[in-house]
Design a protein around this motif. Structure first.
Motif, PDB file in Angstrom:
ATOM      1  N   ASN A   1       5.648   0.577   2.229  1.00 35.53           N
ATOM      2  CA  ASN A   1       6.908   0.073   2.045  1.00 35.53           C
ATOM      3  C   ASN A   1       7.954   0.602   2.817  1.00 35.53           C
ATOM      4  OD1 ASN A   1       8.969  -0.931   0.443  1.00 35.53           O
ATOM      5  ND2 ASN A   1       8.343  -0.134  -1.524  1.00 35.53           N
ATOM      6  N   ARG A   2       8.693  -0.331   3.349  1.00 31.47           N
ATOM      7  CA  ARG A   2       9.693   0.222   4.308  1.00 31.47           C
ATOM      8  C   ARG A   2      11.264  -0.382   3.587  1.00 31.47           C
ATOM      9  NH1 ARG A   2       9.377   1.808   9.398  1.00 31.47           N
ATOM     10  NH2 ARG A   2       7.465   0.634   9.823  1.00 31.47           N
ATOM     11  N   SER A   3      12.076   0.604   3.572  1.00 33.97           N
ATOM     12  CA  SER A   3      13.545   0.246   3.339  1.00 33.97           C
ATOM     13  C   SER A   3      14.114  -1.002   3.775  1.00 33.97           C
ATOM     14  CB  SER A   3      14.406   1.458   3.129  1.00 33.97           C
ATOM     15  OG  SER A   3      14.744   1.860   4.543  1.00 33.97           O
ATOM     16  N   ASN A   4      15.015  -1.527   3.194  1.00 31.80           N
ATOM     17  CA  ASN A   4      15.774  -2.410   4.001  1.00 31.80           C
ATOM     18  C   ASN A   4      16.572  -1.974   4.966  1.00 31.80           C
ATOM     19  OD1 ASN A   4      15.064  -4.535   2.186  1.00 31.80           O
ATOM     20  ND2 ASN A   4      16.686  -4.146   0.651  1.00 31.80           N
TER      21      ASN A   4
ATOM     22  N   ILE B   1      15.701   6.275   2.440  1.00 28.88           N
ATOM     23  CA  ILE B   1      15.302   6.543   1.103  1.00 28.88           C
ATOM     24  C   ILE B   1      14.881   7.557   0.529  1.00 28.88           C
ATOM     25  CG2 ILE B   1      14.680   4.134   0.986  1.00 28.88           C
ATOM     26  CD1 ILE B   1      11.659   4.822   0.980  1.00 28.88           C
TER      27      ILE B   1
ATOM     28  N   ASN C   1      12.360   6.860   5.868  1.00 29.76           N
ATOM     29  CA  ASN C   1      12.869   5.318   5.436  1.00 29.76           C
ATOM     30  C   ASN C   1      11.808   4.530   5.126  1.00 29.76           C
ATOM     31  OD1 ASN C   1      11.601   5.133   7.973  1.00 29.76           O
ATOM     32  ND2 ASN C   1      13.288   3.735   8.736  1.00 29.76           N
ATOM     33  N   HIS C   2      10.214   5.082   4.796  1.00 29.58           N
ATOM     34  CA  HIS C   2       9.322   4.396   4.298  1.00 29.58           C
ATOM     35  C   HIS C   2       8.275   5.322   3.965  1.00 29.58           C
ATOM     36  CE1 HIS C   2       8.051   5.173   8.543  1.00 29.58           C
ATOM     37  NE2 HIS C   2       6.838   4.538   8.263  1.00 29.58           N
TER      38      HIS C   2
END
Length: 104
Positions: free
Chosen positions: A38-41, A46, A79-80
């Protein structure tokens, strides 16, 4: 228009705009090992502080205790995150719905 694979998504360049489309959903199969990411927008951070990492791990452990899922490895990046896991029964990973479809 140029399409290519990037980070589990397909990016289409449309002039100055970039549109990211998610992968197709997959069936949650018991006994199959998954690499979940899962990677941030926009690759935004994050996990800002050590407490953010601690909170993620605490919630992940609660989920592992609640659902029949075997966790082999994980890594948390700013970030993920990545998880390598295997559900013990169908739908144990993501929901109680039958049949379960997930994006991994």
């Amino acid at each position: 228009m140029d399409g290519g694979s990037f980070g589990g998504a397909i990016e289409l360049e449309l002039g100055i705009w970039s549109v990211t489309m998610p992968r197709q959903k997959r069936v949650d199969v018991a006994g199959v090992t998954y690499h979940a990411i899962n990677r941030s927008n926009a690759r935004l951070t994050i996990f800002h502080e050590s407490e953010d990492y601690d909170a993620f791990i605490r919630i992940m452990v609660e989920g592992l205790e609640r659902y029949q899922v075997e966790l082999f490895a994980f890594t948390l990046m700013p970030n993920h995150w990545h998880l390598v896991l295997r559900p013990g029964k169908p739908t144990s990973l993501f929901s109680n719905k039958e049949p379960q479809q997930v994006t991994v």
